[in-house]
Design a protein around this motif. Structure first.
Motif, PDB file in Angstrom:
ATOM      1  N   LYS A 152       2.750   6.620  -4.347  1.00 34.31           N
ATOM      2  CA  LYS A 152       1.412   6.042  -4.231  1.00 34.31           C
ATOM      3  C   LYS A 152       0.333   7.067  -4.592  1.00 34.31           C
ATOM      4  CE  LYS A 152      -1.792   3.134  -3.222  1.00 34.31           C
ATOM      5  NZ  LYS A 152      -2.493   3.185  -1.960  1.00 34.31           N
ATOM      6  N   ASP A 187       0.811  -1.211   0.000  1.00 36.09           N
ATOM      7  CA  ASP A 187       0.000   0.000   0.000  1.00 36.09           C
ATOM      8  C   ASP A 187       0.844   1.260   0.000  1.00 36.09           C
ATOM      9  OD1 ASP A 187      -3.028  -0.840   1.811  1.00 36.09           O
ATOM     10  OD2 ASP A 187      -2.532  -0.827  -0.300  1.00 36.09           O
ATOM     11  N   ARG A 188       1.965   1.212   0.722  1.00 36.94           N
ATOM     12  CA  ARG A 188       2.806   2.402   0.874  1.00 36.94           C
ATOM     13  C   ARG A 188       1.966   3.593   1.315  1.00 36.94           C
ATOM     14  NH1 ARG A 188       7.663   1.484  -0.359  1.00 36.94           N
ATOM     15  NH2 ARG A 188       8.353   3.615  -0.679  1.00 36.94           N
ATOM     16  N   GLU A 189       1.110   3.316   2.290  1.00 39.77           N
ATOM     17  CA  GLU A 189       0.149   4.285   2.760  1.00 39.77           C
ATOM     18  C   GLU A 189      -0.084   4.018   4.236  1.00 39.77           C
ATOM     19  OE1 GLU A 189      -3.333   4.250   0.290  1.00 39.77           O
ATOM     20  OE2 GLU A 189      -4.525   5.322   1.761  1.00 39.77           O
TER      21      GLU A 189
END
Lengths: 122, 122
Positions: A17, A6-8
């Motif tokens: 992202k 996700d890199r979130e």
């Protein structure tokens, strides 16, 4: 650990992202996605989200800079919501992906003015 | 038109261009480059520049989050300057590229604290 795909996180999102994040209208319909963000080199403030509409409204693949504050992040849908009508997009500032304009003050003013916003002073 | 290969204007830089921007120390030596930026989803503020050191100092390929305000943009060299010593990097928060941490408040505090900075309240 957050989901690394996700890199979130809860509040932050990685720049790689944001690119590709879906943009919806207030009715929840998918409008397009964010191609890139224009960031002030010094302050780090995101000033424009550059949208691609992916052919919706017959708008082709041009890129449309939107002042950042026009977008609202919706954690429920995991994307940005922007209140944009077909009418607002007619004649809106746009450019082919490979022909990014200079984003100087004159250009910034034209973008803000099109959306009825006051160009901020930095 | 700006040089479209640059994706950079006098004041703004595209998010896909920040990734890869060189980071120098005050002596003008290349330290590494920015891997990505962690952006507040709502405000659009860049809160961390995540650096890769490319093996300098024997630091391997881990990623190091730096509070954005530690970086200064230098238009002359076209990159960021950060005053970092080997000592500061010893024990600095870092992670392998594919294991991004959650970037919650506790993590943010640990990063700011390591560099002697006060964690901001949002």
């Amino acid at each position: 650990m957050a989901d690394t795909l996700d890199r979130e996180t809860h509040r932050l999102i990685s720049s790689d992202k944001v690119e590709g994040t879906t943009v919806y209208n207030p009715e929840g319909e998918k409008l397009g996605s964010i191609a890139n963000v224009m960031i002030d080199k010094r302050s780090g403030k995101s000033e424009y989200a550059v949208m691609e509409f992916g052919g919706l409204f017959g708008l082709g693949s041009d890129q449309y800079p939107l002042p950042w504050d026009m977008l609202t992040y919706d954690t429920e849908v995991g994307g940005y919501v922007v209140n944009l009508s077909k009418e607002q997009l007619d004649g809106a500032p746009r450019y082919p992906r490979e022909q990014m304009p200079a984003y100087d003050d004159a250009y910034g003013r034209s973008v803000y003015s099109h959306y009825g916003l006051t160009y901020p002073v930095y």
